[in-house]
Design an enzyme around this catalytic site. Structure first.
Site, PDB file in Angstrom:
ATOM      1  N   GLU A 278       0.829  -1.203   0.000  1.00 46.40           N
ATOM      2  CA  GLU A 278       0.000   0.000   0.000  1.00 46.40           C
ATOM      3  C   GLU A 278       0.870   1.264   0.000  1.00 46.40           C
ATOM      4  O   GLU A 278       0.544   2.261  -0.659  1.00 46.40           O
ATOM      5  CB  GLU A 278      -0.921   0.001   1.222  1.00 46.40           C
ATOM      6  CG  GLU A 278      -1.910  -1.159   1.258  1.00 46.40           C
ATOM      7  CD  GLU A 278      -2.830  -1.183   0.054  1.00 46.40           C
ATOM      8  OE1 GLU A 278      -3.135  -0.110  -0.490  1.00 46.40           O
ATOM      9  OE2 GLU A 278      -3.230  -2.282  -0.367  1.00 46.40           O
ATOM     10  N   GLU A 359      -0.433  -1.954  -9.689  1.00 47.88           N
ATOM     11  CA  GLU A 359      -0.305  -3.028  -8.702  1.00 47.88           C
ATOM     12  C   GLU A 359       1.046  -3.718  -8.817  1.00 47.88           C
ATOM     13  O   GLU A 359       1.672  -4.053  -7.799  1.00 47.88           O
ATOM     14  CB  GLU A 359      -1.443  -4.041  -8.876  1.00 47.88           C
ATOM     15  CG  GLU A 359      -2.821  -3.496  -8.574  1.00 47.88           C
ATOM     16  CD  GLU A 359      -2.953  -2.962  -7.161  1.00 47.88           C
ATOM     17  OE1 GLU A 359      -2.346  -3.553  -6.231  1.00 47.88           O
ATOM     18  OE2 GLU A 359      -3.653  -1.954  -6.981  1.00 47.88           O
ATOM     19  N   ASP A 363       3.797  -3.871  -5.841  1.00 42.73           N
ATOM     20  CA  ASP A 363       4.387  -5.137  -5.396  1.00 42.73           C
ATOM     21  C   ASP A 363       5.908  -5.070  -5.417  1.00 42.73           C
ATOM     22  O   ASP A 363       6.582  -5.556  -4.508  1.00 42.73           O
ATOM     23  CB  ASP A 363       3.912  -6.288  -6.293  1.00 42.73           C
ATOM     24  CG  ASP A 363       2.520  -6.775  -5.931  1.00 42.73           C
ATOM     25  OD1 ASP A 363       2.025  -6.422  -4.849  1.00 42.73           O
ATOM     26  OD2 ASP A 363       1.925  -7.506  -6.747  1.00 42.73           O
TER      27      ASP A 363
END
Length: 421
Positions: A278, A359, A363
């Site tokens: 996040e 995303e 990651d």
């Protein structure tokens, strides 16, 4: 306009049904065995539960789609909104004035829409989610949430609606620019108020008590140069078994929120890895970019509404007779909000692709700041706990998925893990 809406609705409906049928068929075909890459870590029973849950949810989505499409046609081409407008106007315009009439129309439409959606919402919560062991809410809590939602919606929605309607009627041809500015300011205010005022109306938020986890999280945020107002645990288990963690608020009002269900399932290293992911979104300014993008698109939307609201064919083509003795601003708003999703749907693959790119970047950042192995383990546990399928249809996933499929995501983490785990 009616022909354009009918064509776009038919095309989007056929495409959605085709994609959904592909998803159900593909997931069911691969239900019998865990994919080789996950065979050592995912039990067959969990894989089959995920397949059944995905198929059931997708089938429910097709039913919801059919009903919502029928309601859209009923509100527009079959004259439902026109009839509602005439009734509300007859009962409010002369007695309370133009602004009150328009607010009454928006309120009546919203309440009727909510009542029409209620059976599907009840079925999804108390049948579908209950069937797979996810629902933990009670009927009393559901009703309480609904009443609170209506109250909060009225307290927040009516003032901004009144302001926009007033601007539409008094700010001249460029009203849409002023209205957009008001809308942006309203959304920024909500971002500040949500963590401390709105969210606590529905859930309890308690400071994180686990000293070990708190120390790891604070050390992670210090490494990442991120400051938050506090670390909180939310009682998500009151309503659902699904787990999550998120940031909320902006500026000094930012706070980190963990679902209690997440903390019950993951060990501290895995929680740290999820939080690092996040934080990756903030590091790459994904949140800011998405917010700016949303505001830019809303500006285009307000500009388009500013033009459409002056076109008689916009109303007539969507089954509504324009008012002769009252403002048409509320009608224009409702018609625009009704038909916009039909046309914006075709941009879904682009938005999904951009989201998946973000995303992967988040990651990669998490692997650099924490353990890639912990991130992989956490994602697998969350997939299992949330019954996320490991075998989505590639076309369906490419069109809809805002997160990469688990196989692609874990493969990318594995490539980074030797350097960072």
């Amino acid at each position: 306009m009616s022909t354009l809406l009918a064509a776009a609705l038919a095309l989007s409906l056929l495409l959605k049904l085709w994609l959904a049928s592909r998803q159900v068929r593909h997931v069911r075909q691969h239900r019998g065995a865990v994919p080789p890459a996950f065979a050592a870590s995912v039990p067959l029973a969990a894989h089959q539960k995920a397949a059944d849950y995905t198929a059931a949810n997708t089938a429910f989505g097709m039913l919801s789609l059919a009903i919502s499409s029928a309601l859209l046609i009923g509100w527009t081409l079959l004259g439902g909104l026109n009839a509602l407008n005439e009734w509300v106007q007859d009962h409010t315009l002369q007695r309370f004035g133009p602004l009150a009439y328009q607010l009454a129309l928006l309120t009546a439409f919203t309440l009727i829409g909510g009542l029409l959606d209620l059976p599907l919402s009840l079925y999804h919560t108390f049948r579908l989610e209950q069937r797979f062991g996810f629902n933990r809410t009670t009927l009393a809590l559901y009703v309480a949430d609904m009443v609170k939602g209506v109250g909060v919606g009225a307290l927040i929605g009516l003032p901004i609606a009144a302001l926009i309607l007033w601007l539409m009627g008094t700010a001249g041809p460029m009203w849409w620019l002023w209205a957009w500015g008001a809308w942006v300011g309203f959304n920024l205010l909500i971002m500040v108020l949500y963590p401390t005022v709105i969210a606590p109306m529905f859930n309890k938020f308690e400071p994180l008590q686990d000293d070990l986890l708190k120390g790891r999280v604070e050390a992670l945020m210090a490494r990442c140069g991120f400051a938050a107002k506090g670390l909180f645990v939310m009682d998500g288990s009151r309503r659902s078994a699904h787990g999550n963690a998120y940031f909320t608020g902006i500026g000094a009002a930012k706070r980190v929120v963990f679902f209690d269900t997440l903390l019950q399932r993951l060990h501290p290293g895995e929680v740290e890895a999820v939080l690092a992911h996040e934080l990756g979104h903030f590091k790459h300014r994904h949140v800011l970019k998405r917010m700016v993008g949303a505001f830019a698109l809303s500006l285009l939307g307000f500009a388009l509404l500013g033009w459409l609201s002056t076109q008689v064919g916009f109303y007539l083509g969507l089954g509504v007779q324009p008012n002769m003795a009252a403002p048409n601003d509320a009608l224009a708003l409702l018609l625009f909000l009704l038909v916009l999703p039909v046309f914006s749907f075709f941009f879904t693959p682009l938005a999904a692709q951009l989201s998946r790119r973000d995303e992967f970047q988040a990651d990669a950042y998490a692997c650099a700041q924490s353990s890639g192995r912990d991130l992989s383990n956490a994602l697998l546990k969350l997939h299992e706990d949330n019954a996320g399928t490991l075998t989505p249809d590639p076309v369906y996933a490419g069109f809809y998925y805002s997160h990469p499929p688990a196989s692609e995501r874990l493969a990318a983490i594995e490539r980074l893990s030797p350097r960072t785990a």
